[in-house]
Design a protein around this motif. Structure first.
Motif, PDB file in Angstrom:
ATOM      1  N   LYS A   3       0.813  -1.219   0.000  1.00 34.66           N
ATOM      2  CA  LYS A   3       0.000   0.000   0.000  1.00 34.66           C
ATOM      3  C   LYS A   3       0.847   1.271   0.000  1.00 34.66           C
ATOM      4  CE  LYS A   3      -4.113  -1.989   1.986  1.00 34.66           C
ATOM      5  NZ  LYS A   3      -5.100  -1.971   3.059  1.00 34.66           N
ATOM      6  N   GLU A   4       1.962   1.248   0.670  1.00 33.84           N
ATOM      7  CA  GLU A   4       2.815   2.437   0.681  1.00 33.84           C
ATOM      8  C   GLU A   4       3.337   2.728  -0.727  1.00 33.84           C
ATOM      9  OE1 GLU A   4       5.882   2.549   3.576  1.00 33.84           O
ATOM     10  OE2 GLU A   4       4.537   1.894   5.175  1.00 33.84           O
ATOM     11  N   ARG A   5       3.725   1.649  -1.413  1.00 30.76           N
ATOM     12  CA  ARG A   5       4.217   1.832  -2.787  1.00 30.76           C
ATOM     13  C   ARG A   5       3.100   2.326  -3.697  1.00 30.76           C
ATOM     14  NH1 ARG A   5       7.328  -2.554  -6.591  1.00 30.76           N
ATOM     15  NH2 ARG A   5       7.812  -1.062  -8.221  1.00 30.76           N
ATOM     16  N   ARG A   6       1.890   1.801  -3.492  1.00 34.96           N
ATOM     17  CA  ARG A   6       0.745   2.238  -4.298  1.00 34.96           C
ATOM     18  C   ARG A   6       0.468   3.725  -4.075  1.00 34.96           C
ATOM     19  NH1 ARG A   6      -4.742  -1.034  -4.024  1.00 34.96           N
ATOM     20  NH2 ARG A   6      -3.654  -2.298  -5.532  1.00 34.96           N
ATOM     21  N   ARG A   7       0.485   4.157  -2.789  1.00 31.01           N
ATOM     22  CA  ARG A   7       0.246   5.573  -2.485  1.00 31.01           C
ATOM     23  C   ARG A   7       1.324   6.458  -3.128  1.00 31.01           C
ATOM     24  NH1 ARG A   7       0.033   4.486   3.154  1.00 31.01           N
ATOM     25  NH2 ARG A   7      -1.805   3.245   3.389  1.00 31.01           N
ATOM     26  N   PHE A   8       2.564   6.018  -3.057  1.00 28.90           N
ATOM     27  CA  PHE A   8       3.656   6.779  -3.664  1.00 28.90           C
ATOM     28  C   PHE A   8       3.449   6.919  -5.174  1.00 28.90           C
ATOM     29  CE2 PHE A   8       7.747   6.737  -5.897  1.00 28.90           C
ATOM     30  CZ  PHE A   8       8.277   7.938  -5.429  1.00 28.90           C
ATOM     31  N   LEU A   9       3.087   5.803  -5.823  1.00 29.62           N
ATOM     32  CA  LEU A   9       2.889   5.847  -7.277  1.00 29.62           C
ATOM     33  C   LEU A   9       1.692   6.726  -7.656  1.00 29.62           C
ATOM     34  CD1 LEU A   9       3.608   2.122  -8.211  1.00 29.62           C
ATOM     35  CD2 LEU A   9       5.007   4.125  -8.746  1.00 29.62           C
ATOM     36  N   VAL A  10       0.627   6.650  -6.881  1.00 28.38           N
ATOM     37  CA  VAL A  10      -0.552   7.492  -7.167  1.00 28.38           C
ATOM     38  C   VAL A  10      -0.191   8.963  -6.993  1.00 28.38           C
ATOM     39  CG1 VAL A  10      -2.855   8.130  -6.333  1.00 28.38           C
ATOM     40  CG2 VAL A  10      -2.266   5.718  -6.649  1.00 28.38           C
ATOM     41  N   ALA A  11       0.518   9.279  -5.897  1.00 25.89           N
ATOM     42  CA  ALA A  11       0.894  10.677  -5.651  1.00 25.89           C
ATOM     43  C   ALA A  11       1.836  11.182  -6.724  1.00 25.89           C
ATOM     44  CB  ALA A  11       1.547  10.798  -4.270  1.00 25.89           C
ATOM     45  N   THR A  52       2.225  10.081  -9.830  1.00 25.01           N
ATOM     46  CA  THR A  52       1.506  10.185 -11.109  1.00 25.01           C
ATOM     47  C   THR A  52       0.603  11.422 -11.127  1.00 25.01           C
ATOM     48  OG1 THR A  52       1.506   7.779 -11.282  1.00 25.01           O
ATOM     49  CG2 THR A  52      -0.041   8.967 -12.688  1.00 25.01           C
ATOM     50  N   SER A  53      -0.055  11.692 -10.011  1.00 25.82           N
ATOM     51  CA  SER A  53      -0.930  12.873  -9.946  1.00 25.82           C
ATOM     52  C   SER A  53      -0.127  14.149 -10.084  1.00 25.82           C
ATOM     53  CB  SER A  53      -1.690  12.881  -8.613  1.00 25.82           C
ATOM     54  OG  SER A  53      -2.507  11.743  -8.515  1.00 25.82           O
ATOM     55  N   ALA A  54       1.019  14.197  -9.398  1.00 19.62           N
ATOM     56  CA  ALA A  54       1.851  15.408  -9.468  1.00 19.62           C
ATOM     57  C   ALA A  54       2.355  15.638 -10.889  1.00 19.62           C
ATOM     58  CB  ALA A  54       3.022  15.286  -8.498  1.00 19.62           C
ATOM     59  N   VAL A  55       2.834  14.570 -11.528  1.00 20.33           N
ATOM     60  CA  VAL A  55       3.325  14.703 -12.908  1.00 20.33           C
ATOM     61  C   VAL A  55       2.189  15.107 -13.832  1.00 20.33           C
ATOM     62  CG1 VAL A  55       4.268  13.433 -14.863  1.00 20.33           C
ATOM     63  CG2 VAL A  55       5.261  13.139 -12.580  1.00 20.33           C
ATOM     64  N   GLY A  56       1.009  14.560 -13.635  1.00 17.04           N
ATOM     65  CA  GLY A  56      -0.146  14.914 -14.460  1.00 17.04           C
ATOM     66  C   GLY A  56      -0.538  16.371 -14.284  1.00 17.04           C
ATOM     67  N   ALA A  57      -0.498  16.843 -13.041  1.00 18.01           N
ATOM     68  CA  ALA A  57      -0.866  18.239 -12.784  1.00 18.01           C
ATOM     69  C   ALA A  57       0.118  19.194 -13.434  1.00 18.01           C
ATOM     70  CB  ALA A  57      -0.933  18.489 -11.275  1.00 18.01           C
ATOM     71  N   VAL A  58       1.406  18.883 -13.329  1.00 15.68           N
ATOM     72  CA  VAL A  58       2.421  19.743 -13.959  1.00 15.68           C
ATOM     73  C   VAL A  58       2.242  19.732 -15.472  1.00 15.68           C
ATOM     74  CG1 VAL A  58       4.882  19.998 -14.404  1.00 15.68           C
ATOM     75  CG2 VAL A  58       4.084  19.527 -12.082  1.00 15.68           C
ATOM     76  N   GLY A  59       1.994  18.561 -16.034  1.00 13.69           N
ATOM     77  CA  GLY A  59       1.804  18.454 -17.486  1.00 13.69           C
ATOM     78  C   GLY A  59       0.603  19.247 -17.953  1.00 13.69           C
ATOM     79  N   ALA A  60      -0.497  19.147 -17.193  1.00 13.68           N
ATOM     80  CA  ALA A  60      -1.702  19.900 -17.562  1.00 13.68           C
ATOM     81  C   ALA A  60      -1.433  21.400 -17.489  1.00 13.68           C
ATOM     82  CB  ALA A  60      -2.851  19.515 -16.633  1.00 13.68           C
ATOM     83  N   GLY A  61      -0.683  21.818 -16.469  1.00 15.04           N
ATOM     84  CA  GLY A  61      -0.366  23.238 -16.346  1.00 15.04           C
ATOM     85  C   GLY A  61       0.477  23.736 -17.503  1.00 15.04           C
ATOM     86  N   LEU A  62       1.495  22.962 -17.879  1.00 12.79           N
ATOM     87  CA  LEU A  62       2.352  23.360 -19.005  1.00 12.79           C
ATOM     88  C   LEU A  62       1.569  23.394 -20.314  1.00 12.79           C
ATOM     89  CD1 LEU A  62       5.639  21.411 -18.138  1.00 12.79           C
ATOM     90  CD2 LEU A  62       5.203  23.867 -17.932  1.00 12.79           C
ATOM     91  N   ALA A  63       0.641  22.461 -20.473  1.00 11.18           N
ATOM     92  CA  ALA A  63      -0.167  22.452 -21.701  1.00 11.18           C
ATOM     93  C   ALA A  63      -1.101  23.648 -21.756  1.00 11.18           C
ATOM     94  CB  ALA A  63      -0.956  21.147 -21.784  1.00 11.18           C
ATOM     95  N   ALA A  64      -1.520  24.131 -20.583  1.00 14.59           N
ATOM     96  CA  ALA A  64      -2.483  25.243 -20.558  1.00 14.59           C
ATOM     97  C   ALA A  64      -1.844  26.590 -20.840  1.00 14.59           C
ATOM     98  CB  ALA A  64      -3.178  25.284 -19.196  1.00 14.59           C
TER      99      ALA A  64
END
Length: 198
Positions: free
Chosen positions: A8-16, A18-30
């Motif tokens: 579960k710790e690894r899952r939480r790390f991967l989710v966090a 992935t979310s951070a990278v997605g947010a940065v990507g969305a911001g750069l695209a905008a």
């Protein structure tokens, strides 16, 4: 690791992560998309303030400049011109400019920050023609007791030396006064209000 084999710790790390990278990507695209909403440099230049040097403008001379696609006139009036303004009040539609477009800091008969200099949108308030300056005082074909001013040969509208409209002509209001200020004694900035004015 839990009993079902899921870390579960690894899952939480991967989710966090992935979310951070997605947010940065969305911001750069905008960024380019949002930038496209801003007016272009050319559009900004068209609406930009205009500086007018009046150092060499003599009495009775009219200097024309373009601002926001409109012809703006800067007229240097003589003391005699200013003294004549009250004499035509009875012939005017709106002598105190109560129904005309002008900044709140422009008041009185001269309609100017400094009485000597009239800064006025030259387009007739009837159909937008640009009236001719007729500064000579004396009988004219269009006015027997002319005190100087602007005359539109297209539709016969008349304005005095403060851009105030005569009665009985097609133009409904006085010539418009644009926002302007003085940067110094020899420079007018059209499109910028004086400091402290709205």
């Amino acid at each position: 690791m839990s009993a079902d084999g899921v870390n579960k710790e690894r899952r939480r790390f991967l989710v966090a992560t992935t979310s951070a990278v997605g947010a940065v990507g969305a911001g750069l695209a905008a960024v380019p998309f949002i930038s496209s909403w801003k007016p272009s440099a050319k559009a900004q230049a068209v609406g930009a303030p205009v500086q007018v040097n009046i150092a060499k403008l003599g009495e009775g001379q009219l200097l024309k400049v373009q601002w926001r696609g409109q012809t703006i006139g800067v007229l240097r009036r003589s003391k005699a011109n200013l003294d004549d303004l009250p004499q035509v009040d009875a012939k005017l539609r709106d002598p105190m400019s109560e129904d005309s477009i002008q900044p709140e800091y422009i008041t009185g008969e001269p309609r100017a920050l400094r009485p000597e200099f009239l800064v006025v949108n030259m387009h007739c308030t009837h159909l937008g023609c640009v009236p001719t300056l007729v500064p000579q005082v004396g009988p004219q074909p269009f006015e027997a007791d002319w005190k100087g001013g602007f005359y539109c040969p297209c539709h016969k509208s008349k304005f005095d030396m403060a851009g105030r409209v005569y009665q009985g002509v097609p133009a409904p209001t006085n010539l418009t006064i644009p926002p302007y200020s003085f940067a110094d004694d020899n420079t007018i900035i059209i499109g910028v209000n004086p400091e402290g004015a709205a």
